[in-house]
Design a protein around this motif. Structure first.
Motif, PDB file in Angstrom:
ATOM      1  N   GLY A  38       0.823  -1.202   0.000  1.00 20.70           N
ATOM      2  CA  GLY A  38       0.000   0.000   0.000  1.00 20.70           C
ATOM      3  C   GLY A  38       0.862   1.259   0.000  1.00 20.70           C
ATOM      4  N   ARG A  39       1.897   1.246   0.834  1.00 21.15           N
ATOM      5  CA  ARG A  39       2.796   2.412   0.921  1.00 21.15           C
ATOM      6  C   ARG A  39       3.394   2.709  -0.458  1.00 21.15           C
ATOM      7  NH1 ARG A  39       6.547   0.481   4.369  1.00 21.15           N
ATOM      8  NH2 ARG A  39       5.138   0.585   6.139  1.00 21.15           N
ATOM      9  N   ASP A  40       3.841   1.646  -1.141  1.00 22.50           N
ATOM     10  CA  ASP A  40       4.430   1.815  -2.484  1.00 22.50           C
ATOM     11  C   ASP A  40       3.421   2.398  -3.474  1.00 22.50           C
ATOM     12  OD1 ASP A  40       6.702   0.687  -1.467  1.00 22.50           O
ATOM     13  OD2 ASP A  40       6.405  -1.288  -2.389  1.00 22.50           O
ATOM     14  N   LEU A  41       2.143   2.128  -3.226  1.00 25.13           N
ATOM     15  CA  LEU A  41       1.087   2.596  -4.142  1.00 25.13           C
ATOM     16  C   LEU A  41       0.471   3.918  -3.683  1.00 25.13           C
ATOM     17  CD1 LEU A  41      -0.645  -0.896  -4.554  1.00 25.13           C
ATOM     18  CD2 LEU A  41       0.361   0.414  -6.449  1.00 25.13           C
ATOM     19  N   GLY A  42       0.971   4.433  -2.560  1.00 27.33           N
ATOM     20  CA  GLY A  42       0.416   5.680  -2.030  1.00 27.33           C
ATOM     21  C   GLY A  42      -0.897   5.489  -1.303  1.00 27.33           C
ATOM     22  N   LEU A  43      -1.127   4.269  -0.794  1.00 31.46           N
ATOM     23  CA  LEU A  43      -2.373   3.965  -0.080  1.00 31.46           C
ATOM     24  C   LEU A  43      -2.096   3.800   1.413  1.00 31.46           C
ATOM     25  CD1 LEU A  43      -3.720   1.144  -2.450  1.00 31.46           C
ATOM     26  CD2 LEU A  43      -4.418   3.554  -2.449  1.00 31.46           C
ATOM     27  N   ASP A  44      -3.065   4.211   2.208  1.00 33.76           N
ATOM     28  CA  ASP A  44      -3.004   4.017   3.650  1.00 33.76           C
ATOM     29  C   ASP A  44      -3.804   2.749   3.961  1.00 33.76           C
ATOM     30  OD1 ASP A  44      -3.074   4.195   6.382  1.00 33.76           O
ATOM     31  OD2 ASP A  44      -4.435   5.915   6.431  1.00 33.76           O
ATOM     32  N   VAL A  45      -3.090   1.626   4.162  1.00 35.72           N
ATOM     33  CA  VAL A  45      -3.745   0.316   4.271  1.00 35.72           C
ATOM     34  C   VAL A  45      -3.843  -0.133   5.723  1.00 35.72           C
ATOM     35  CG1 VAL A  45      -3.491  -2.149   3.738  1.00 35.72           C
ATOM     36  CG2 VAL A  45      -3.043  -0.441   1.965  1.00 35.72           C
ATOM     37  N   GLU A  46      -5.031  -0.605   6.090  1.00 38.14           N
ATOM     38  CA  GLU A  46      -5.227  -1.226   7.397  1.00 38.14           C
ATOM     39  C   GLU A  46      -5.785  -2.625   7.168  1.00 38.14           C
ATOM     40  OE1 GLU A  46      -7.512   1.203  10.133  1.00 38.14           O
ATOM     41  OE2 GLU A  46      -7.954  -0.582  11.341  1.00 38.14           O
TER      42      GLU A  46
END
Ligand code: DQA
Length: 145
Positions: A38-46
């Motif tokens: 997610g970080r690599d894609l610019g997403l804030d993942v939970e």
């Protein structure tokens, strides 16, 4: 963009559960991988996992209220839960359905139906743990590599 990766029943036992079908990655390892992807894609993942259907419905209702995207592996609920179906219907941000195995290729007839698919922008199945990376890429708006 906030993305909830929601995993249903028995997925907490990944790594120990039928590794010949689901692989050797544990749920904790999967969660770390998803956050990194997610970080690599610019997403804030939970990442969350529950064996309790009402808890999953509360999480889906929360995603509906907050407008969060969802990557959902509803596990066995996929095949019969109209409560999950109704909860998915309320989502407004993209929903991607993911399965580690490919339920349509498995012998049990009950796995060939999904209550999630009608509300999913895409279904990712049969790619193992990497399916979650692909699902996150779809949420991010890209074509998964
Ligand atoms: C699963 C497939 C379902 O049929 C099964 O009930 C699961 C896991 C998968 O990820 O392959 O629990 O959703």
């Amino acid at each position: 963009m906030k993305v909830l990766v929601l995993n249903g029943p028995n997925l907490g036992r990944l790594g120990r559960r039928q590794p010949e079908i689901y692989g050797s990655t544990t749920h904790a390892e999967l969660a770390d991988l998803c956050v990194g992807w997610g970080r690599d894609l610019g997403l804030d993942v939970e990442v969350r996992q529950t064996n309790h259907e009402g808890v999953m419905i509360d999480w889906l209702n929360g995603a509906a209220d907050d407008g969060d995207a969802v990557v959902l592996n509803a596990a066995a609920w996929t095949h019969y839960s109209y409560a999950i179906f109704d909860a998915c219907a309320q989502l407004t941000a993209p929903l991607v359905e993911v399965h580690i195995s490919d339920p349509h290729q498995r012998p049990e007839e009950f796995r060939h139906t999904s209550v999630v698919t009608p509300y999913a922008v895409e279904v990712v199945a049969g790619h193992g743990i990497d399916g979650y990376r692909r699902a996150l890429a779809i949420v991010a708006g890209g074509t998964p590599a």
